[in-house]
Design a protein around this motif. Structure first.
Motif, PDB file in Angstrom:
ATOM      1  N   PRO A  61       0.824  -1.214   0.000  1.00  0.00           N
ATOM      2  CA  PRO A  61       0.000   0.000   0.000  1.00  0.00           C
ATOM      3  C   PRO A  61       0.862   1.269   0.000  1.00  0.00           C
ATOM      4  CG  PRO A  61      -0.794  -1.566   1.629  1.00  0.00           C
ATOM      5  CD  PRO A  61       0.529  -2.078   1.154  1.00  0.00           C
ATOM      6  N   HIS A  98       0.518   8.440   2.508  1.00  0.00           N
ATOM      7  CA  HIS A  98       1.274   9.645   2.884  1.00  0.00           C
ATOM      8  C   HIS A  98       0.376  10.873   2.843  1.00  0.00           C
ATOM      9  CE1 HIS A  98       1.998   9.136  -1.540  1.00  0.00           C
ATOM     10  NE2 HIS A  98       1.393  10.299  -1.501  1.00  0.00           N
ATOM     11  N   TRP A 131      -1.864  -3.108   8.320  1.00  0.00           N
ATOM     12  CA  TRP A 131      -1.247  -4.075   7.403  1.00  0.00           C
ATOM     13  C   TRP A 131       0.230  -4.260   7.707  1.00  0.00           C
ATOM     14  CZ3 TRP A 131       2.577  -1.799   4.360  1.00  0.00           C
ATOM     15  CH2 TRP A 131       2.464  -0.417   4.126  1.00  0.00           C
ATOM     16  N   ARG A 146      14.367   7.106   1.416  1.00  0.00           N
ATOM     17  CA  ARG A 146      13.480   7.100   2.580  1.00  0.00           C
ATOM     18  C   ARG A 146      14.189   6.455   3.762  1.00  0.00           C
ATOM     19  NH1 ARG A 146       8.324   3.539   2.060  1.00  0.00           N
ATOM     20  NH2 ARG A 146       7.964   4.451   4.116  1.00  0.00           N
ATOM     21  N   ALA A 203       5.054   2.100  10.650  1.00  0.00           N
ATOM     22  CA  ALA A 203       5.643   2.661   9.430  1.00  0.00           C
ATOM     23  C   ALA A 203       5.595   4.179   9.352  1.00  0.00           C
ATOM     24  CB  ALA A 203       4.945   2.062   8.208  1.00  0.00           C
ATOM     25  N   SER A 252       8.878   5.723   9.352  1.00  0.00           N
ATOM     26  CA  SER A 252       9.751   5.514   8.190  1.00  0.00           C
ATOM     27  C   SER A 252       9.505   6.623   7.166  1.00  0.00           C
ATOM     28  CB  SER A 252       9.510   4.133   7.580  1.00  0.00           C
ATOM     29  OG  SER A 252       9.959   3.128   8.463  1.00  0.00           O
ATOM     30  N   TRP A 263       2.768  12.933  13.276  1.00  0.00           N
ATOM     31  CA  TRP A 263       1.664  12.138  13.840  1.00  0.00           C
ATOM     32  C   TRP A 263       1.725  12.100  15.358  1.00  0.00           C
ATOM     33  CZ3 TRP A 263      -2.493  11.727  11.318  1.00  0.00           C
ATOM     34  CH2 TRP A 263      -2.492  11.548   9.932  1.00  0.00           C
TER      35      TRP A 263
HETATM   36  N1  LIG Z   1       7.330  12.262   3.923  1.00  0.00           N
HETATM   37  C1  LIG Z   1       6.394  11.403   4.410  1.00  0.00           C
HETATM   38  N2  LIG Z   1       6.784  10.193   4.823  1.00  0.00           N
HETATM   39  C2  LIG Z   1       5.870   9.302   5.288  1.00  0.00           C
HETATM   40  C3  LIG Z   1       4.508   9.646   5.371  1.00  0.00           C
HETATM   41  C4  LIG Z   1       4.128  10.942   4.942  1.00  0.00           C
HETATM   42  O1  LIG Z   1       2.947  11.330   5.013  1.00  0.00           O
HETATM   43  N3  LIG Z   1       5.096  11.786   4.449  1.00  0.00           N
HETATM   44  N4  LIG Z   1       3.598   8.723   5.844  1.00  0.00           N
HETATM   45  C5  LIG Z   1       4.103   7.642   6.705  1.00  0.00           C
HETATM   46  C6  LIG Z   1       3.123   6.598   6.882  1.00  0.00           C
HETATM   47  S1  LIG Z   1       1.779   6.980   7.864  1.00  0.00           S
HETATM   48  C7  LIG Z   1       3.292   5.328   6.380  1.00  0.00           C
HETATM   49  S2  LIG Z   1       2.216   4.072   6.777  1.00  0.00           S
HETATM   50  C8  LIG Z   1       4.425   4.992   5.489  1.00  0.00           C
HETATM   51  C9  LIG Z   1       3.898   4.316   4.243  1.00  0.00           C
HETATM   52  O2  LIG Z   1       4.946   3.959   3.373  1.00  0.00           O
HETATM   53  P1  LIG Z   1       4.554   3.363   1.956  1.00  0.00           P
HETATM   54  O3  LIG Z   1       3.637   4.340   1.285  1.00  0.00           O
HETATM   55  O4  LIG Z   1       5.823   3.162   1.226  1.00  0.00           O
HETATM   56  O5  LIG Z   1       3.840   2.065   2.228  1.00  0.00           O
HETATM   57  O6  LIG Z   1       5.156   6.158   5.125  1.00  0.00           O
HETATM   58  C10 LIG Z   1       5.405   7.044   6.189  1.00  0.00           C
HETATM   59  N5  LIG Z   1       6.297   8.079   5.702  1.00  0.00           N
END
Ligand SMILES: Nc1nc2c(c(=O)[nH]1)N[C@H]1C(S)=C(S)[C@@H](COP(=O)(O)O)O[C@H]1N2
Ligand SMILES: [Mo]
Length: 286
Positions: A117, A120, A169, A239, A247, A250, A268
């Motif tokens: 999935p 972001h 997930w 990343r 996640a 990350s 968050w």
């Molecule tokens: N720059 C940035 N990194 C982000 C986010 C974001 O909104 N902006 N969302 C995070 C969230 S909530 C998740 S679940 C993961 C999702 O990584 P994916 O899209 O590669 O699965 O990225 C994280 N890293």
């Protein structure tokens, strides 16, 4: 005032619950986003205290719901909210022992996915390796800035790990190639008083982590996933990957890391999500 916010949150829930029955669910999700924005403005005016803290968490959870739903909408899947949100096929175990092993690798209340999935805030930035730079600032001996080629000349590792998203997930056995966080910290000369760091990504996204976690063997800045160049939607060109945390830690499209001698909440974490985010302890919300 807090009743008004509660009312907005309830309206958001109603929109979300009915969105999947509409021809264009995204219209409802966008309305819900607007209501959440309104709720956040009102929260800013609310005096601090338990009531406000609780509402912050509630609003944070709706953000989570909306992200999950927008993701499903992107995949043009219709969903009934009474059903599990993401129920991808489980990888077929070849033996009972293997199944047990896989099960043991899935934290509480997570479901396995075999797809990957995309989640972001905001738009996917266009990668540009010519102007790309990455900085290490704060409690370091030498504030350092790397170009893409400079960053790529740092020691490279290939690491395999599992990825757990707070929306429910988990994706097992992701092979990442990149540079360990630790090696970046050492290259900049991280100072002994540094205890935490904030990692910055595109769209003003941030995540905070303690240094012992970040310096771990399993944490890296990655440019490749499962043998392929990391796509822009998943955070390419670079990343952060923190397998031991949900996640949201990350950070995608990383631009800098700031070393600190105290903890400062990230995007968050300011919205009611848990500061630590260990999926094995189910640290979803604070
Ligand atoms: N720059 C940035 N990194 C982000 C986010 C974001 O909104 N902006 N969302 C995070 C969230 S909530 C998740 S679940 C993961 C999702 O990584 P994916 O899209 O590669 O699965 O990225 C994280 N890293
Ligand atoms: Mo997430």
């Amino acid at each position: 005032m807090s009743d008004d916010i509660r009312g907005l949150v309830t309206k958001v829930d109603e929109l979300i619950k009915h969105a999947s029955n509409r021809a264009e669910p995204s219209v409802a999700y966008n309305q819900a986003r607007e209501l959440l924005k309104e709720a956040e403005w009102q929260l800013d005016d609310l005096p601090g205290g338990d009531d406000r803290d609780h509402l912050m968490v509630e609003v944070g959870r709706r953000h989570d719901d909306l992200n999950r739903l927008l993701l499903l909408d992107q995949d043009s899947m219709r969903t009934d909210l009474s059903q599990p949100i993401i129920a991808d096929e489980l990888p077929q175990p070849t033996a009972a022992t293997l199944q047990r092993t896989v099960t043991e690798r899935v934290p509480p209340n997570q479901r396995l996915v075999t797809s990957w999935p995309v989640l972001h805030i905001g738009r996917v930035p266009q990668p540009d390796l010519v102007t790309w730079k990455f900085a290490a600032t704060g409690k370091v001996a030498t504030p350092t800035r790397w170009t893409w080629n400079e960053f790529r000349s740092l020691p490279t590792v290939t690491l395999t790990s599992d990825f757990h998203c707070v929306t429910g997930w988990s994706r097992l056995d992701n092979t990442w190639e990149g540079v360990r966080f630790r090696d970046v910290a050492e290259a900049a000369g991280v100072r002994p008083e540094a205890t935490h760091a904030v990692v910055n990504g595109a769209n003003a996204y941030t995540a905070n982590l303690d240094l012992p976690t970040l310096m771990g063997d399993d944490v890296l800045f990655a440019w490749s996933h499962d043998g392929r160049e990391l796509t822009p939607e998943h955070g390419g060109p670079l990343r952060l990957v923190v397998p031991s945390r949900y996640a949201w830690k990350s950070v995608k499209w990383v631009s800098s890391v700031q070393f600190l001698d105290r903890d400062v909440a990230g995007y968050w974490e300011m919205r009611g999500y848990h500061n630590v985010a260990d999926p094995w302890l189910e640290q979803r919300y604070s």
